[in-house]
Design a protein around this motif. Structure first.
Motif, mmCIF file in Angstrom:
data_model
loop_
_atom_site.group_PDB
_atom_site.id
_atom_site.type_symbol
_atom_site.label_atom_id
_atom_site.label_comp_id
_atom_site.label_asym_id
_atom_site.label_seq_id
_atom_site.Cartn_x
_atom_site.Cartn_y
_atom_site.Cartn_z
ATOM 1 N N VAL B 33 0.902 -1.377 -0.072
ATOM 2 C CA VAL B 33 -0.008 0.055 -0.058
ATOM 3 C C VAL B 33 0.845 1.289 -0.199
ATOM 4 O O VAL B 33 2.024 1.178 0.307
ATOM 5 N N TYR B 37 -1.382 5.653 3.397
ATOM 6 C CA TYR B 37 -2.771 4.969 3.946
ATOM 7 C C TYR B 37 -2.815 4.852 5.165
ATOM 8 O O TYR B 37 -1.984 4.611 6.099
ATOM 9 N N GLN B 41 -7.601 1.646 5.387
ATOM 10 C CA GLN B 41 -7.644 1.419 4.030
ATOM 11 C C GLN B 41 -6.987 0.217 3.687
ATOM 12 O O GLN B 41 -7.128 -0.344 2.478
#
Ligand code: SF4
Lengths: 152, 705
Positions: B33, B37, B41
């Protein structure tokens, strides 16, 4: 399912013989009375429709809801009747059919024309439409009569 | 290559840190990610559901409901997933016993003061708290004390409040502050005494207030006009769009039986994000009132005679055959779909009439090039621009959804907003350049102080309200604006940017322009026959007294009251049709309920009329008419798509002089702008509640504070 909804029957699942006791089927005096008896018959038949279909092993061919709609279409064919005695005779004929269907007498013959595929015709009105909307395209005929398919 | 890089550079953020993804483990599964984030999320990306109340994608993170807590390895306590950023190699455990127990505990605290009134609560069946307590809550309650009670607040006639149910997620507070831009709500008190509301008792009011109902995770804020009319599982939902707003936001029409019960927004990033304004959401009850459901003919004494379709079309055909094409005028209404407009155009041309949409207050734009009449930088372009010059539009009233986007851009990207026209509180800081057209001429000359700012802007955007183009000197004003656009480099084909935008307020006008309808209004002409295709917002002096007027539309409003013959049409929820929004995006509206009485879809009526006139139009169903539309303009059958078009610029030569009058405030009452909202009882209530001084003739017995 034991004998038609079993012993614990209530006003919704009443026993078959009670069809006759609850509906006296005395000759109606007025049109309204006759119509109400006829409507009552229709509601009785609808209530028993799942049982009738199951009992005749045609649940795979038609859904109870569709069967109810077909029955309504069938009954509407006699809507023109205005004489209470004529309507009464239709009601009595209906109850005869219902009774024999539930007790499995001779029901299959009845289903074919009443529930499975009632023959709907315009009872002569389509001839009127043909004259009224002569020279119109099928679009315009549908537009005037409101019969066309919905456009999505 | 360098050119290409320049072209696409504005689509990327420059920070190199953002480009390096990091790896975290959610329940043992590795996910890569971005480093900005949050844990929530990251979990979403890994496909793991984390329950939450206060977190919302479009609002700031507050982290006060504590429902999203998860266990993180090497951390002594559970953490809230929504407010904690990820770090490299983080191991998140959402299924551990500790997480379960903690969630159960939070739920117990939330329910401690939440009333057990689900059977009488309107949110029942679509309530986050109900669903999540069934999934994550303990099975037995241990709280035997009395629950607290909170006084209800006044959120206007659209939002019903039962504040006892509030769980203090603060979504409504953040929505008002961040999206609606009216920081009026807040919490008062602490702990058990916490209350959400205005500190000093005051009615909460915004054009976007209906969205609160969607945001509130519990039944504290519910849809007031819809209260107790249906349960969510009884509703049939139709995914459609709303043509009463010129950006055609995506909506979901919920119906029960043959009746629309409510309208909800759908997600559409490029159009309405997640919001719709109150008129879109609540004006639909106008579709049940004042409706035309039969063909009516005005008799000599002013009363009406009901006709069948056959008779009505024959009367109309007789009237048409008496008139020559030059003496006819056709006017296209506000909410007309492309199908109706095309059928109308074809029919009128067959009858030899060229005066379609020739009206005094028409938008004076040429349909020759799409970049002359559309919103060229798109609605989403607002977020890319660094300067926005609004001319003659009060965005807050003209298009509150666009206004919310502008506000977002001012806050996040530092968008600089200038306004020419009536000044108002637009919910963000803006520079007011002037009220009249002289500000425009000053800008063109370069004498205006704002000219320097405009010069420096990299991606400037000019948004012209359609009402400016409806002025008598509309064409002249438009050419001045185009000169400004040229002078200040608003159009940059090399960067794929065209900053000249028209904000229409009627989809019917866009549809007419898209199929190339253009005609000049001739003030001297005296039409003998007028066909109003759903047109209600016209000027009465455009119609001569002796003209035969046909109104085909939905409501008994201005158009029908002037008409000699009324044909009932279907409204946008009762017919399928395609609409073009101010972006040039074609979207598909779906039929949700049957039309009342004899009402029919507009193109069907025109098709039937054409046959009675002996000029049969060659299409019998929707598919065939859409083939016809494709013949005229192939891009109009590509749904939810904006066909790319040339950005090279074609300016309109100046016609006439700009008169230096004030660009006035065009929307008098936001809640009543068209036939549907004028017939709507909910909108009437809003007008009275939010605009008391303006919308009532009576002196109130108790003075309004
Ligand atoms: S009213 Fe609803 S949205 Fe507002 S804080 Fe309470 S629960 Fe949250």
């Amino acid at each position: 399912m034991s004998l038609y909804f079993g012993r614990g029957s209530n006003n919704i699942t009443c026993r078959t013989a009670e069809i006759y006791t609850h509906n006296r089927l005395t000759p109606s005096k007025t049109l309204a009375e006759a119509k109400i008896q006829h409507l009552k018959f229709y509601r009785d038949a609808c209530r028993r429709m799942p049982y009738i279909l199951k009992n005749s092993s045609i649940t795979n061919q038609i859904h109870p809801t569709q069967a109810k709609l077909n029955l309504a279409t069938f009954l509407r064919q006699s809507l023109f009747a205005r004489n209470p005695r004529v309507i009464d005779s239709l009601t009595i004929r209906g109850y005869d059919w219902l009774h024999s269907s539930i007790w499995c007498y001779n029901h299959h013959h009845n289903f074919v024309h009443m529930i499975m595929n009632p023959k709907i015709d315009d009872r002569g009105y389509n001839y009127l439409d043909d004259v009224r909307y002569a020279n119109s395209s099928s679009f315009l005929k549908d537009f005037y009569s409101g019969k066309g398919e919905a456009n999505y | 290559m360098l050119k290409l890089c320049q072209k696409i550079s504005r689509h990327f953020k420059t920070s190199s840190r953002l480009l390096n993804n990091i790896e975290v483990f959610v329940d043992g599964t590795p996910v890569s990610v971005a480093p900005d984030y949050s844990i929530l999320q990251a979990c979403q990306k890994a496909g793991v559901v984390v329950p939450h109340f206060c977190f919302h994608e479009r609002l700031a993170v507050s982290g006060n409901c504590r429902m999203c807590i998860v266990e993180i390895e090497k951390m002594p306590k559970v953490m809230t997933a929504c407010s904690m950023p990820v770090s490299p190699g983080m191991r998140i455990n959402t299924k551990s016993e500790k997480t379960y127990n903690a969630r159960g505990g939070v739920m117990e605290f939330l329910l401690a003061n939440h009333p057990l009134d689900c059977p009488i609560c309107d949110q029942g069946g679509e309530c986050d708290l109900q669903d999540q307590s069934a999934l994550y809550g303990y099975k037995i309650g241990r709280f035997m004390e009395y629950k607290r009670a909170v006084e209800d607040k006044n959120y206007g006639p659209l939002v019903a409040t039962v504040m006892t149910r509030c769980i203090h997620c603060t979504r409504c507070i953040r929505f008002y502050e961040e999206v609606a831009g009216i920081p009026i709500l807040g919490t008062t008190g602490r702990g058990r005494e916490t209350e959400v509301g205005t500190y000093v008792e005051k009615m909460v009011h915004s054009e976007l207030s209906g969205n609160l109902v969607d945001l509130c995770p519990v039944g504290a804020l519910t849809n007031a006009p819809y209260a107790f009319t249906a349960r969510p599982w009884e509703l049939r939902n139709v995914m459609s769009i709303d043509p009463t707003d010129s950006i055609t936001p995506s909506i979901e029409i919920s119906c029960k039986g043959g009746e629309v019960k409510r309208v909800l927004p759908r997600l559409h990033e490029e159009v309405n994000e997640e919001w719709i304004h109150d008129r879109s959401r609540h004006a639909f009850d106008g579709l049940k009132r004042q409706r035309l459901n039969a063909c009516l003919k005005k008799k000599a004494d002013g009363s009406y005679e009901e006709l069948t379709w056959k008779d009505a079309l024959e009367v109309l055909a007789e009237e048409v055959s008496k008139t020559s094409g030059n003496d006819m005028v056709g006017i296209i209404g506000e909410f007309m779909d492309v199908e109706a407009v095309v059928a109308f155009r074809d029919l009128m041309y067959k009858l030899g009439c060229e005066n379609i949409d020739a009206k005094k207050n028409g938008v004076k734009l040429s349909p020759d090039f799409r970049n002359n009449y559309l919103m060229n930088s798109r609605i989403s372009g607002i977020e890319e621009a660094d300067l926005l010059l609004v001319i003659g539009a009060n965005l807050r009233l003209d298009s509150p959804v666009i206004n919310a986007r502008v506000r977002k851009a001012t806050v996040l990207n530092g968008l600089n907003v200038g306004l020419i026209g009536t000044d108002d509180y637009l919910t963000y800081d803006h520079t007011h350049l002037g009220t009249s057209t002289s500000a425009l001429t000053d800008l063109l000359k370069g004498t205006h102080p704002f000219a320097k700012t405009l010069e420096k802007a990299k991606f400037p955007m000019i948004l012209v309200g359609a009402n400016v183009l409806k002025r008598e000197d509309g064409e002249a004003v438009n050419s001045v604006i185009q000169e400004i656009a040229k002078k200040y480099n608003v159009i940059k084909p090399e960067s794929n940017w065209n900053g000249y935008n028209v904000l229409h307020n009627e989809v019917g006008t866009v549809a007419a322009l898209e199929v190339g309808i253009t005609s000049e209004y001739d003030p001297k002409a005296k039409p003998k026959f007028m066909y109003l295709l759903g047109a209600d917002n016209f000027k009465p002096d455009e119609i001569p007294d002796d003209a035969f007027v046909v109104y085909q539309g939905t409501h008994g409003d201005e158009g029908a009251s002037r008409a000699n013959l009324i044909l009932p049409g279907a409204s946008y929820v009762e017919k399928s049709g395609s609409y073009v929004n101010t972006d040039g995006r074609v979207s598909l509206g779906k039929k949700a309920i049957p039309a009342p009485g004899q009402a029919k879809a507009d193109w069907e009526i025109l098709r039937a009329l054409s046959e009675v006139l002996g000029q049969t139009l060659p299409y019998d169903n929707l598919q065939e008419i859409r083939y016809r539309i494709a013949e005229l303009a192939p891009h109009l059958i590509k749904y939810d798509y904006v066909e790319p078009y040339s950005l090279s610029w074609h300016t309109v030569p100046v016609k006439g002089e700009v008169n230096k009058t004030v660009i006035s405030d065009f929307i008098d009452n936001f809640y009543m702008t068209d036939a549907i909202s004028r017939a709507s009882p909910t909108m009437a209530k809003c007008s009275e509640a939010f605009n008391p001084a303006r919308n009532t003739n009576f002196v109130p017995e108790v003075p309004i504070r």
